[in-house]
Structures are given as structure tokens and as C-alpha cells.
Design a protein around this motif. Structure first.
Motif, mmCIF file in Angstrom:
data_model
loop_
_atom_site.group_PDB
_atom_site.id
_atom_site.type_symbol
_atom_site.label_atom_id
_atom_site.label_comp_id
_atom_site.label_asym_id
_atom_site.label_seq_id
_atom_site.Cartn_x
_atom_site.Cartn_y
_atom_site.Cartn_z
ATOM 1 N N HIS A 96 115.355 -29.267 28.697
ATOM 2 C CA HIS A 96 116.779 -29.148 28.368
ATOM 3 C C HIS A 96 117.501 -28.223 29.333
ATOM 4 O O HIS A 96 118.576 -27.700 29.021
ATOM 5 C CB HIS A 96 116.953 -28.757 26.891
ATOM 6 C CG HIS A 96 116.329 -29.783 25.997
ATOM 7 N ND1 HIS A 96 116.923 -31.005 25.759
ATOM 8 C CD2 HIS A 96 115.118 -29.813 25.386
ATOM 9 C CE1 HIS A 96 116.106 -31.738 25.007
ATOM 10 N NE2 HIS A 96 115.007 -31.033 24.771
ATOM 11 N N CYS A 152 122.212 -35.870 25.686
ATOM 12 C CA CYS A 152 120.761 -35.739 25.490
ATOM 13 C C CYS A 152 120.433 -35.851 23.995
ATOM 14 O O CYS A 152 121.322 -35.733 23.151
ATOM 15 C CB CYS A 152 120.340 -34.377 26.025
ATOM 16 S SG CYS A 152 118.587 -34.023 25.900
ATOM 17 N N CYS A 203 119.158 -33.692 22.331
ATOM 18 C CA CYS A 203 119.417 -32.373 21.742
ATOM 19 C C CYS A 203 120.902 -32.181 21.428
ATOM 20 O O CYS A 203 121.292 -31.175 20.850
ATOM 21 C CB CYS A 203 118.928 -31.259 22.663
ATOM 22 S SG CYS A 203 119.964 -31.034 24.121
ATOM 23 N N ARG A 234 123.309 -31.889 23.704
ATOM 24 C CA ARG A 234 124.060 -31.345 24.836
ATOM 25 C C ARG A 234 124.136 -32.400 25.939
ATOM 26 O O ARG A 234 123.626 -33.497 25.786
ATOM 27 C CB ARG A 234 123.388 -30.051 25.296
ATOM 28 C CG ARG A 234 123.322 -29.045 24.127
ATOM 29 C CD ARG A 234 122.674 -27.743 24.495
ATOM 30 N NE ARG A 234 121.375 -27.963 25.078
ATOM 31 C CZ ARG A 234 120.845 -27.187 25.985
ATOM 32 N NH1 ARG A 234 121.497 -26.127 26.400
ATOM 33 N NH2 ARG A 234 119.660 -27.427 26.460
ATOM 34 N N CYS A 240 121.056 -32.747 30.403
ATOM 35 C CA CYS A 240 119.731 -32.115 30.456
ATOM 36 C C CYS A 240 118.793 -32.910 31.377
ATOM 37 O O CYS A 240 118.966 -34.120 31.557
ATOM 38 C CB CYS A 240 119.087 -32.101 29.072
ATOM 39 S SG CYS A 240 119.930 -31.095 27.857
HETATM 40 ZN ZN ZN Z 1 118.751 -31.687 25.957
#
Ligand code: ZN
Length: 319
Positions: free
Chosen positions: A165, A175, A177, A179, A182
């Protein structure tokens, strides 16, 4: 007294690899049993204990097992010996793993994050042998990263090591996640899939035209790249170049000099190597670059349990 051995266990979401490893590193016995994570940790630990007792008895009690190390994919409390968060092992949080297994088998048990133990395994018996420091990258469905300094795992916070990440592009793709931009949006399984989806229409002659984006894996793209397909080769060049930028950042920041690339996608290292090295040559400070060595991991699936056995040996020695 028999031969001194340590048990290494690598717990994954699907399988658990268990190995009996001698003090000098020889693997004396290894087995794989299913994890069945939904049955809970109690069930898995009972089966580990059964399996281990059986392995030890095969050797007619000539083996003296001094301790057990366990690698777990997730955020752990290594002091308390439990999981804080592990997406592949739902419901296992806060269960006293080390205390329970230690009571069952009457020997000390230690846990550590699986990526850190794969790095320790490679340091001990694989591509990291003789390295003063190393950075191990695991490329698979996600990306793991671990730094060892003098054989010791380097981390200032238990959940550190989220190499996947690291943000490469400020307004990049979203991503898993949540965000943007990444490293995992390029080099992981879904990263390859995303690049395939985005570039396919520009390559009408590609031998991959008839594939659905959802069915495309890095392995499949690698097969087409090796046959000379332009789209597949472009995807690998972009993945390698991006990985090179991320690794360059780590090298420039820490000065780490041995880089080991493992995990399933590393099987296509011959396709990644050139763009990665070109990127490193361009982006790493010259004075550091000359001492950098990049290589493929040597132990494959075994790195995890070998590192876990080494963790047990080191921890027993310390106590
Ligand atoms: Zn990420």
C-alpha cells in the motif's frame, strides 16, 4: 536426549504447512493439513497438535522438540500470543494461540507475522544467506514486505510492513484498501487484471483478446508474454517498472542492499527482472545502487515454516 529440533508452522487461509527442522536447518519431516478457518482456532490447534505428535513418533522419539514457531497472516500481539486482526482467519481474534498450544504439547510457542517469517526463512536457508540486511517482497493476491537487519525483524509498529500500500501514483486507481494509487493496484493479482482491462482495446491483435478480464491471472499473462504477445509484455513492463519505483523508494530510505522477490508472481521473475532493474538503476542513488543485489526467493512455500522454526530456535535461545 535426541536430536534437537524445532517445529515451524505456516498458517494460511486454506492450508497449514508444518515442518520439523533441525537446529542446523535440515527439514526432517513436513506435512500440509487444511486450516478450515471457519471451525475456529481450537479445532485447528488440536489438529496441529495431533499432526505434530504423529510426526515426532514416526522418528521413534529420537527427536527432542524444543519449541514451536507459527507464522500467521495478519496483525498480531506477539507478546500475548494472539491475533488482533486477520482477514483470512475470521473469528480467531484474541484467542490465546500460544498458551493453548503450549499447554497441549508442553513446549514454548511463539507467533509472528507470516511475511516476516518468510523473510527469516530466506535469510537462514535461502536467497538471503550471508546478507547483513535484506528486504523480502512477497507478490501474490496481495503484496507483503519485510526488512531484516542482522537477522532481526525490523518494525517500529506491529502493523508496519504494508509495502503493497505504498502510494505510487497520487490520483491512481482505487485500491482494495480504499486509497488510490497503491503498489497493489499494479503488481498484485487484481493489479494485473486491472491493467489488462484498461489496455485490451488498444491491442486488437493480442492473443489475449478472447479472455474475460475476470478470468485473467498473472500466470496466464506471463504465458502469453513469453510467447511474445505485445499486450502481455506491456503489462509486465509496467508492473516491473512500478515495482522498481517502490523498491527504489525503500532502498533510498533504508539503504537495504539485498532484495528478495518471492510469492506466486515471482515465478514470472524472468519477465519482471529487466524492468525492475532498469527502474532501480534510474531511481536509486548511485552510491547505494552499486551494492544492491536483487534475487528471486529460493525456498518457495517452505520459507514460512522454515522461518517459523528459526523464530522458535532464536526465542528459546533468548529465554
Ligand atoms: Zn492500498
Amino acid at each position: 536426549m535426541g536430536m534437537k529440533v524445532f517445529t515451524g508452522i505456516d498458517i494460511g487461509g486454506t492450508n497449514m504447512n508444518i515442518g520439523l527442522v533441525a537446529e542446523q536447518g535440515q527439514v526432517l519431516h513436513e506435512t500440509v493439513i487444511p486450516t478450515c478457518p471457519s471451525n475456529g482456532p481450537e479445532d485447528a490447534l488440536s489438529r496441529i497438535a495431533g499432526s505434530l505428535s504423529q510426526m515426532l513418533s514416526v522418528h521413534h522419539e529420537n527427536l527432542d522438540c524444543r519449541g514451536i514457531g507459527i507464522g500467521i497472516p495478519g496483525l498480531l500481539d506477539t507478546e500475548k500470543g494472539c491475533i488482533i486482526e486477520a482477514s483470512n482467519l475470521p473469528g480467531w481474534q484474541h484467542y490465546p494461540i500460544t498458551d493453548t498450544l503450549s499447554a497441549k504439547l508442553n513446549m514454548p510457542v511463539f507467533i509472528e507475522n507470516d511475511a516476516n517469517l518468510a523473510a527469516l526463512g530466506e535469510y537462514w536457508l535461502g536467497s538471503g544467506q550471508g546478507a547483513g540486511n535484506l528486504f523480502m517482497i512477497t507478490l501474490g493476491s496481495g503484496i507483503g514486505g519485510a526488512i531484516l537487519d542482522g537477522g532481526k525483524i525490523l518494525k517500529l509498529h506491529p502493523s508496519a510492513g504494508e509495502f503493497g500500500h505504498m502510494i505510487i501514483e497520487r490520483s491512481g486507481a482505487v485500491c482494495t484498501c480504499g486509497r488510490r494509487g497503491c503498489l497493489e493496484t499494479y503488481v498484485s493479482k487484481h493489479g494485473f487484471e486491472r491493467m489488462f482491462r484498461e489496455k485490451l482495446s488498444r491491442y486488437p491483435q493480442s492473443s489475449m483478446q478472447h479472455y474475460e478480464a475476470g478470468s485473467v491471472t498473472p500466470q496466464l499473462i506471463a504465458i502469453h508474454a513469453a510467447k511474445g504477445d505485445g499486450l502481455a509484455n506491456l503489462i509486465f513492463r509496467e508492473a516491473g517498472d512500478t515495482l522498481g519505483i517502490a523498491v527504489s523508494n525503500v532502498i533510498n530510505l533504508t539503504g537495504v542492499s539485498r532484495i528478495i522477490v518471492g510469492g506466486g508472481i515471482a515465478n514470472a521473475w524472468d519477465l519482471l527482472q529487466e524492468p525492475v532493474m532498469r527502474s532501480l538503476e534510474k531511481n536509486v542513488f548511485r552510491s547505494i545502487f552499486n551494492g544492491v543485489k536483487v534475487c528471486k526467493a529460493a525456498l518457495g512455500e517452505k520459507a514460512g515454516f522454515m522461518g517459523a522454526a528459526r523464530l522458535a530456535a532464536d526465542s528459546v535461545m533468548k529465554s
